[in-house]
Scaffold this active site. Sequence first.
Site, short mmCIF file in Angstrom:
data_model
loop_
_atom_site.label_atom_id
_atom_site.label_comp_id
_atom_site.label_asym_id
_atom_site.label_seq_id
_atom_site.Cartn_x
_atom_site.Cartn_y
_atom_site.Cartn_z
N GLU C 280 39.44 43.21 29.48
CA GLU C 280 38.79 44.38 29.56
C GLU C 280 39.42 45.25 28.66
O GLU C 280 38.80 46.43 27.87
CB GLU C 280 38.71 44.99 31.11
CG GLU C 280 37.53 45.83 31.14
CD GLU C 280 37.14 46.12 32.75
OE1 GLU C 280 37.33 45.12 33.57
OE2 GLU C 280 36.61 47.10 33.07
N GLU C 283 38.73 44.80 25.27
CA GLU C 283 37.09 45.01 25.16
C GLU C 283 36.87 46.55 24.85
O GLU C 283 36.09 47.12 24.18
CB GLU C 283 36.45 44.80 26.30
CG GLU C 283 34.72 44.88 26.27
CD GLU C 283 34.12 44.48 27.51
OE1 GLU C 283 34.68 44.36 28.58
OE2 GLU C 283 32.95 44.23 27.39
N CYS C 300 34.08 44.79 38.19
CA CYS C 300 34.85 43.88 39.00
C CYS C 300 34.31 44.00 40.22
O CYS C 300 34.39 43.31 41.33
CB CYS C 300 36.32 44.01 39.16
SG CYS C 300 36.83 45.53 38.51
N SER C 320 31.11 46.43 31.31
CA SER C 320 32.20 45.49 30.60
C SER C 320 31.57 43.85 31.03
O SER C 320 31.07 43.63 32.06
CB SER C 320 33.46 45.34 31.16
OG SER C 320 34.10 44.31 31.18
N LYS C 359 31.06 39.61 47.48
CA LYS C 359 31.62 38.61 46.58
C LYS C 359 30.80 37.27 46.80
O LYS C 359 31.10 36.26 46.20
CB LYS C 359 32.99 38.56 46.98
CG LYS C 359 33.91 39.45 46.55
CD LYS C 359 34.28 39.38 44.93
CE LYS C 359 34.98 40.68 44.33
NZ LYS C 359 35.05 40.50 42.97
N GLU C 362 28.17 37.02 44.79
CA GLU C 362 28.56 36.85 43.56
C GLU C 362 28.78 35.27 43.07
O GLU C 362 28.46 34.89 42.05
CB GLU C 362 29.59 37.81 43.11
CG GLU C 362 30.12 37.65 41.68
CD GLU C 362 31.41 38.46 41.59
OE1 GLU C 362 31.79 39.22 40.39
OE2 GLU C 362 32.51 38.32 42.44
N GLU C 367 25.35 32.03 36.83
CA GLU C 367 26.19 31.97 35.74
C GLU C 367 27.52 31.63 36.19
O GLU C 367 28.34 31.30 35.10
CB GLU C 367 26.10 33.45 35.29
CG GLU C 367 24.89 34.14 34.97
CD GLU C 367 24.50 35.02 36.27
OE1 GLU C 367 23.74 34.25 37.02
OE2 GLU C 367 24.74 35.97 36.32
N CYS C 504 37.89 48.52 47.53
CA CYS C 504 37.99 47.22 48.15
C CYS C 504 38.65 47.56 49.50
O CYS C 504 38.40 46.66 50.32
CB CYS C 504 38.77 46.13 47.34
SG CYS C 504 38.16 46.01 45.68
#
Lengths: 596, 112, 574
Positions: C280, C283, C300, C320, C359, C362, C367, C504
């Site tokens: 990142e 990036e 994230c 990102s 999560k 996710e 993907e 988190c």
Amino acid sequence: MSIIRSHVLVCGGTGCFSSGCKKVQAELHAALERHGLANEVRVVESGCFGFCKMGPIVMVYPEGAFYCQVMPEDAEELVKEHLLKGRVVERLLYKEPVTEESVALFNDIGFYKKQHRVALRNCGKINPESIEEYIAHDGYQALARAVTRMTPEEVIEEVKRSGLRGRGGGGFPVGRKWEFARVSKDSIKYVVCNADEGDPGAFMDRSILEGDPHSVIEAMAIAGYAIGASQGFVYVRAEYPIAVERLSIAIKQARETGLLGKNIFGTDFSFDVGIRLGAGAFVCGEETALMTSIEGHRGTPRPRPPYPAVKGLWGKPTLINNVETLANIPVILLHGPDHFASIGTEGSKGTKVFALAGNINNTGLVEVPMGTTLREIVYDIGGGIPGGKAFKACQTGGPSGGCLPAELLDTPVDYDSLIAAGSMMGSGGLIVMDEDTCMVDVARFFLEFTQDESCGKCVPCREGTKRMLEILERITKGQGEEGDIQLLEELAEVISKASLCGLGQTAPNPVLATLRFFRHEYEAHIRDRRCPAGVCQALLSYHIVAEKCKGCGLCKKVCPVEAISGELRQPHMIDKDKCIKCGACVAKCPFKAISR
Amino acid sequence: MLTVAELNAIRDRVRKQLSIREPHNRLIIGVGTVGIAAGARDVMVTAMQEVNARGLDLVVVGEDLAMPATDMPVVKFVSADGVEEVFTRVSADGVHEIIASLAAKVGTLPGV
Amino acid sequence: MERIKLTIDGNPVEVEAGTTILEAAQKIGVHIPTLCYHPELRLEGACRICVVEVEGMRNLVASCVYPVANNMVVKTNSEAVRRARRTIVELLIANHPQDCLVCSRHGECELQDLSRQLGIRKVRFSGEKRDLALDESSYSVVRDPNKCILCGRCVRVCAETQSVSAIGMANRGSDSIVTTPFNLGLAEGPCVGCGQCINVCPVAALREKDDTERVWEALQDSKTHVVVQVAPAVRAALGEEFGLRAGSLVTGKLVTALRKLGFDQVFDTQFAADLTIMEEGHEFISRLQKRENLPLITSCSPGWVSYCERFYPDMLPHVSTCKSPQQMFGALAKTYYAQKAGINPAHIFSVSIMPCTAKKTEAARAEMQASGYRDVDAVITTRELANMIREAGIDFANLSEGEFDLPMGMSTGAGTIFGITGGVMEAALRTVAEMLDGQELPEVEFQQVRGFAGVREATVRIAGQDVRVAIANGLAQANRLLERIKAGEAEYHFIEIMGCPGGCIGGGGQPLSKDPDIRMKRATALYRQDMLKKVRKSHENPAVQELYRSFLGEPNGEKAHQLLHTHYHARSRY
Ligand SMILES: Cc1cc2nc3c(=O)[nH]c(=O)nc-3n(C[C@H](O)[C@H](O)[C@H](O)COP(=O)(O)O)c2cc1C
Ligand code: SF4
Ligand code: SF4
Ligand code: SF4
């Protein structure tokens, strides 16, 4: 040029609307045309006369003849006889229920004689779709006086002095409420007219909006001036289409005439009124739920304080008054607070409109001075109980109120006496019940209503009324248990003390009142498995009294399930296992030999 | 915008039209079958025009008055305080005179 | 501010005007039970458990909403109050499943607590009970409407804290339910799976989708090689489940417990966090230099990514392309690690322990199969791990301190602070600043991005230019920040967004807590760990350096792109 010599007022309220008044109007027009009277006689659609049981109602002026239950086919006779030849059509006149006498004139009818019409002053008298007729009856004079010759404080002072209390149920002093809203500091404030009228059976607010919408608009403008608001909303249930339409017309006319809008009467006071439609949930009549609903959320109550006068609609100071409350305002400013206060009792000034319903001869809207006794309303105005039956109880205050027994018929109707008697004024529902009414069933009925209307936000009301209803259902089904009464009372106490809003707080009232005055009926259901009034199906047990039975066999023939047996001229018998309690035999027996 | 004076003007104008619904003084024309045959309808129409023209506080009412047929058309005046006056065999012209004689008694409607 | 004097249960109290009775009582240690009340949510006054008697009032009042007044005399324990409270709890129990013994909230249920506290031994009411279907449509959250007591906390947190409004009240009276739009189930609506609703639910009407059974199965199967990664926030909270002080850091015990449970390799998500910073960070530098798609927004937090896909699809180009650390780890476990350890990736079962319910969703995204397999096979939350440890009979509090396995257990302080709002930003700044400046940072801590305010912003001077950054935690705060950007009221280069308040450490899979300072305590633990780490900058993580050298090549290179980056889809809300 046409000169009008007669006005024929045809009631166009919801009650008469459903009994066909539009057709009557059309036929009247046709008949007038046929007889060449169309240029002399004007047909006017008016608001509700209050006597909906007798609708459609037609009043012929200048005589003031009062015709009831006029059917379209009666139009020809009415025009030919009355309007052409000047002969009153006897058969269409109102007949007093007890004396059977016909009465020609409105003011001579028992139903109207004891009434004192303040809030309903224009209902049935003027064309509600004509602002000019309202103005001709001194409409908007009170507003003119307020904004051009009084300070807001003076207006509030007069309202206070009148002693007017809220007609929406709470009975809160109106002047004080206006003062609270006035002293709340904010540049934006609102006036809200509560026209949700959720009390089943009550329709005074609807009648006022249908019959005299300008009185409410005028009052809202006066309130706006008094508290410093420039926008008002009428929250009216969508199930009142005629009221909504008349109100919209009235608002439009008031705007066009310059009585709403900017710089009213050339002062710097501006005011406008909008309509907001309610979805028709009972709880949306509760003021905080109403505001939440106007704001576009689910209509559930919120805790008070903060009160609407401090933090209401969109967080702004808001004055909420009921339709009937507001309809009194112009009268107070016009004839003076002292005149208004001269009507009624010490603690309750003015009049109150009741919706008479149930087992009573004259059903409809009645407006009486506060302090009139229940007996006067039931017997003198209501014409007593039909079928020669005995009065058993009457419920005031709708589902939030309570049943009062015959012993309390002399209770004067005012806020404090009704509460002292164990009921309440509420919004003015008055349901009369005769001797064939089961009071446990009545309590169950009302609780079913409130339970169904509970918004579900708070636990005591949501869960508690459900459990109370289940207990009552058990009792009426003959499955009551020892201890049920106590459980009902304990639940009732917690629900009324701990619920968030007035709906829950008052929901147990019908149960408490019936327990107070008719406890023995509960006990009969629970202990003896018997419904004294013979209403609760499950508890009925039909049997033939041998001494009375002549053995005619009629019952045997009528019984749909062949539960009756017996030889001719011998006492018959009912097989309880087969009997479905339909009651057909009871109705048929010429000797009243079958008891339940 | 509306001024208070304009409001009052509307009130007075419309009140006149509505006086029919709250009559003070009444002029009753006998319009039963016999009356009509004798020309009571004409009397009535004339009476209404006259009352209107003068703006009188007087309401014309048609009623089936019980009177001998020879007296028809009949006109009866009833004042606000209940005083009655009966006129018999009234013609359309005669009604002008009757109304002229009552004009002072009944007065005019406000705003006229 | 005006002071108000009143008495509560005979004790004089003086508080500021506007204080509620409940707050005033708390001040003098008088405990009034509550249920629908939540200190972080709008007041409802709905459940009526907190009613008290105020002298002169006909009815009882809800203390959570009722403001104090001068000379008020309050009784919190009168007969009427006790009767009302007991009846209310009885009424709730009467319409509640009586399966406490097998309930996921057994021992952590506020209704149970109330019943115990009020000494309820018998429920006098019986009658119809709700009988509604479970909503198991979501990978993250399970709803059991039969257990719901309609306190509305979930509805409020979802609307107020998260700006999502995936659930709402429907119907009236005793038919009231909390439900999803058109009653279609969470997965069909805008729900982002953040689990904040679970954290505020007083009962088991909302809970995480339980995936422990799949993990047990894998552990039991001798042919399966089970690797586990643990997110940073877990180590700062797990101890609470075993009676340790809030804010205890239990990294070592956690590792030991996982080994005892039978995981073959115990790795650290923080390793992948360092890797994320590498990707990142590069990036960001590239976008900054090209002035392209700025601001860059972190990716994230899967709650945030889901939210962005549903509510701000036009902002997706700013997000990102880096996968979250969990998914970077997953992709590497079945490629890099499998290769290194010589294990057939088909035999690897990859588990992650997360503070987060989102999560779970996710890991199930289509993907997320860069390795050719599902990259992360099972996600369990901190709470689920605690359940496994308990079930295995492990005496957690007395465990010895273990060490993560290498290489994917090696991490820096930068990876550690990923668990706190602002942590990703700070970790990124540590690396980006050094890379751009080309010299060592004098001070690794960026205090200006720390804190708990919903939206924070700072300007950091890097290589002679001002880099404007912003941080939002909680989706309603993200919403606020994005609206300001869209309205042109603010402009940034780099934004960190975390879906949950506090980041988190406040995730929807964390131990339930009533401690109002809980996020602060957990954060302090992680900052302490960062300070104790010898290496505190991601780019200095030797294991990450080795990863690039031996496997990935360049940051943002081709292989990195294939394994560590992803793309997003605009999604409809309904
Ligand atoms: C459940 C419930 C329903 C109510 N429904 C109405 C209603 O339909 N109309 C009304 O005017 N007031 C209703 N009220 C009373 C209002 O909350 C409020 O007190 C009233 O509108 C105030 O106006 P007033 O002071 O002029 O009476 C209701 C109250 C409760 C608790
Ligand atoms: S008392 Fe009933 S209607 Fe009122 S808030 Fe509570 S649940 Fe809703
Ligand atoms: S998981 Fe998050 S988004 Fe979904 S319903 Fe719960 S609070 Fe709302
Ligand atoms: S699901 Fe939980 S938090 Fe939501 S209303 Fe029901 S009990 Fe309350």
